[in-house]
Design a protein around this motif. Structure first.
Motif, mmCIF file in Angstrom:
data_model
loop_
_atom_site.group_PDB
_atom_site.id
_atom_site.type_symbol
_atom_site.label_atom_id
_atom_site.label_comp_id
_atom_site.label_asym_id
_atom_site.label_seq_id
_atom_site.Cartn_x
_atom_site.Cartn_y
_atom_site.Cartn_z
ATOM 1 N N GLN A 133 71.258 37.358 -35.898
ATOM 2 C CA GLN A 133 71.876 36.773 -34.716
ATOM 3 C C GLN A 133 71.293 37.373 -33.446
ATOM 4 N N THR A 136 68.026 35.815 -32.765
ATOM 5 C CA THR A 136 68.245 34.467 -32.237
ATOM 6 C C THR A 136 68.588 34.522 -30.749
ATOM 7 N N ASP A 149 67.066 29.146 -34.282
ATOM 8 C CA ASP A 149 68.293 29.753 -34.801
ATOM 9 C C ASP A 149 67.981 30.370 -36.166
ATOM 10 N N LYS A 152 70.883 30.204 -38.956
ATOM 11 C CA LYS A 152 70.917 28.966 -39.736
ATOM 12 C C LYS A 152 69.663 28.793 -40.591
#
Length: 218
Positions: A133, A136, A149, A152
């Motif tokens: 994260q 990202t 991302d 994902k």
């Protein structure tokens, strides 16, 4: 650094590193030697862009997470020579489960399957949902022409472009180039290692990799 690696596999990695040596803060030979010494330890001699948990033996597993208190499961789950690869999914999910990790070592893996989904990838073996994260969040601040991302699409970090960029993001975020600039001694190597993986048992190995890298780059 990787004499047995396939040149065709290495080329896109080197192309991405070379595309912006100044922006990536890899614009001196000393910085390059420090960077590559750490990469050598992270990806191993085979230059694997994904953590090979399938080949972790029981002894290694017993030092990490769930397996620290479940030695019998480590004996069952761990790689056994001549038996083929172990079940990497089971190993990663148990090893990287936040429920069995100290407060300082939590990875954001709170849902079933997170350990396997966010196992180590890239030149720095980025590990854990929180780190995916963070990558990202920071990615578009370094490469504004693209938004990705990685939570994902975690497998993207196994691709050369993102394998490099995930490591560069870490190198820049923690200003490891400043540590590298301080010198070519073991103390500088250890300082960088401490930021990358404080609890690792590979400090000595990384110092040896740096000695080798220093001869190559300097």
């Amino acid at each position: 650094m990787w004499p047995k690696a396939d040149p065709e596999k290495m080329k896109p990695i080197l192309d991405e590193l070379n595309r912006d040596l100044i922006g990536y803060k890899l614009d001196t030979r000393l910085r390059q030697a420090h960077f590559m010494a750490q990469v050598r330890q992270e990806v191993g001699s085979s230059f694997s862009l994904r953590e090979q948990v399938e080949y972790m033996g029981a002894a290694a597993l017993k030092q990490i997470g769930y397996y620290r208190t479940h030695h019998k499961d480590a004996d069952i789950d761990g790689y056994k020579k001549g038996k083929g690869p172990a079940n990497g999914e089971v190993i990663a999910n148990r090893m990287y489960d936040d429920n069995y990790r100290g407060e300082k070592y939590k990875l954001g893996n709170t849902s079933p399957g997170d350990g396997w989904k966010y196992l180590g990838r890239g030149l720095k073996q980025l590990t854990g949902k929180s780190n995916y994260q963070d990558l990202t969040n920071m990615y578009s601040t370094i490469w504004p022409d693209e938004k990705v991302d990685f939570v994902k699409n975690p497998e993207l970090i196994e691709k050369p472009k993102y394998a490099v960029r995930s490591a560069i993001r870490f190198w820049l975020k923690y200003k490891l180039y400043d540590v590298a600039d301080k010198g070519a001694e073991g103390v500088q190597v250890d300082a960088i290692t401490n930021i990358i993986n404080k609890a690792t048992d590979s400090y000595a190995a990384r110092r040896q990799h740096f000695i080798h890298a220093y001869k190559i780059f300097i």
